[in-house]
Design an enzyme around this catalytic site. Structure first.
Site, mmCIF file in Angstrom:
data_model
loop_
_atom_site.group_PDB
_atom_site.id
_atom_site.type_symbol
_atom_site.label_atom_id
_atom_site.label_comp_id
_atom_site.label_asym_id
_atom_site.label_seq_id
_atom_site.Cartn_x
_atom_site.Cartn_y
_atom_site.Cartn_z
ATOM 1 N N CYS A 72 0.843 -1.193 0.000
ATOM 2 C CA CYS A 72 0.000 0.000 0.000
ATOM 3 C C CYS A 72 0.882 1.248 0.000
ATOM 4 C CB CYS A 72 -0.912 0.004 1.223
ATOM 5 S SG CYS A 72 -2.034 1.429 1.276
ATOM 6 N N PRO A 73 0.915 2.002 -1.089
ATOM 7 C CA PRO A 73 1.728 3.228 -1.098
ATOM 8 C C PRO A 73 1.164 4.314 -0.197
ATOM 9 C CG PRO A 73 0.457 3.056 -3.129
ATOM 10 C CD PRO A 73 0.247 1.777 -2.386
#
Length: 386
Positions: free
Chosen positions: A169-170
């Site tokens: 998850c950025p």
């Protein structure tokens, strides 16, 4: 006389770990290298909540209830705590095999598959593992040189194998795996509630102001600290941010609630591991929503196997400090030596084979004494006297 000072530098394991991660606070914080979107997440949450607490909360606390800012503060603090816990923790990275372990695994694979003829493709490196009377395949990772545990996968961004890998998850700047998935779920859940809360009370604020002074006068109203910007313009900005956030965050929360109820990961859902054409049953599901939720969100949290702050080795560096002239008969004290150098120094100072004495006539011409020259005591004679 010279003094040799030895300085030891402590090297911790996080400094030598492979992969593409960054560490802070002496290895206590672990994140991915791409942290730009994570900073954007912090800016949106902090900015929206700051505007809400600075303007709308004061009016709503007087007109409606003082519990409105209190409940908003609780949601904000909980969302920030779970976000930082997700971003700064080890998601469940599996250590890579040591050279000896990798060589042993290679020998084991060769013994199992046999000799592959030249030009023929070798068989896939897969082990079969049984879970709840169902065969699960363990795949070999060519980067980490290990057979990955069940539900583990290699993250191409962080370049690590992560146990019970869900996704990278950025927005949180880290992988989501076995050790931080529950905090990630609690973060998106609390953020959804906070977004709905701020969005609702922003609309209530505009409605209350419009009932008192009219909607057009509300739009023209300006706070004393910001004379060039309408107070309602800031409220509209908050409403827009919350509106577009609702569709993504609330939808993401609903999707992960569905996965938690089935005890399934995002990686398994995308690949169709348990919902494909074969219709293979999920061996990790208990067949009960409550049991699945309890296992994922309330089960025991395994410790990190990286031991990031463990001491790997100690590098020694020596430095020479000060010197003073020595007389011809002064002997230099031996320098401090390690265990491996002590034997060599002893053999250099005390040879086991005795050196026979040589007369003046047997010396070379350049070493023979001239008449009237005083004899120079040999080092062996001085050592014997001492």
């Amino acid at each position: 006389m010279s003094v040799m000072v030895a300085r030891k530098k402590v090297v911790r394991k996080w400094e030598k770990l492979p992969g593409r991660n960054t560490f802070c606070c002496d290895g206590r914080i672990m994140m991915a290298r791409q942290k730009g979107i994570f900073y954007l997440t912090l800016f949106l949450i902090l900015g929206t909540c700051a505007l809400f607490f600075a303007f709308e909360c004061r009016y709503l606390a007087v007109q409606l209830s003082p519990a409105i800012p209190v409940f908003a503060a609780v949601l904000f603090l909980f969302a920030m705590a779970t976000l930082l816990r997700t971003s700064f923790s080890d998601p469940g990275v599996i250590p890579r095999a040591l050279p000896d372990e990798a060589a042993f695994i290679e020998m084991e694979i060769e013994a199992t598959n046999g000799t592959v003829p030249q030009g023929q493709r070798p068989p896939p490196r897969i082990k079969n593992f049984q879970i709840n009377n169902q065969i699960v395949k363990l795949k070999y990772c060519y980067t980490c040189k290990i057979f990955r545990p069940p539900r583990a996968s290699h993250c191409s961004i962080c370049d690590n194998c992560v146990e019970r890998f869900d996704h990278h998850c950025p927005w949180v700047g880290n992988c989501v795996g076995k050790r931080n998935y529950r905090y990630f779920y609690l973060f998106i859940l609390s953020l959804s509630l906070l977004t709905i809360y701020i969005f609702t009370f922003n609309i209530v604020y505009v409605a209350l102001k419009s009932l008192k002074i009219g909607f057009l006068n509300t739009l023209k109203e300006t706070p004393g600290t910001y004379p060039s910007m309408s107070l309602t313009v800031l409220t509209v900005l908050e409403v827009l941010i919350c509106f577009f956030t609702l569709w993504s965050v609330v939808g993401l929360t609903g999707f992960h609630t569905f996965l938690v109820a089935l005890n399934q990961t995002t990686n398994e859902d995308i690949k169709g591991s348990w919902t494909g054409k074969n219709r293979v049953q999920n061996p990790y599901s208990h067949g009960n929503i409550v049991k699945n939720c309890c296992e994922v969100l309330c089960g025991p949290l395994p410790p990190s196997v990286l031991d990031r702050r463990g001491i790997l080795q100690q590098e020694e560096s020596t430095a020479q400090e000060g010197s003073c002239p020595r007389g011809p008969g002064t002997q230099e004290p031996p320098a401090t030596q390690g265990p491996g150098q002590a034997q060599e120094g002893h053999s250099a100072l005390s040879p086991q084979v005795p050196v026979p004495s040589v007369s003046d006539t047997e010396l070379p011409e350049e070493k023979q004494r001239t008449p009237g020259e005083l004899p120079v005591p040999s080092p062996d004679a001085g050592r014997a006297e001492h």
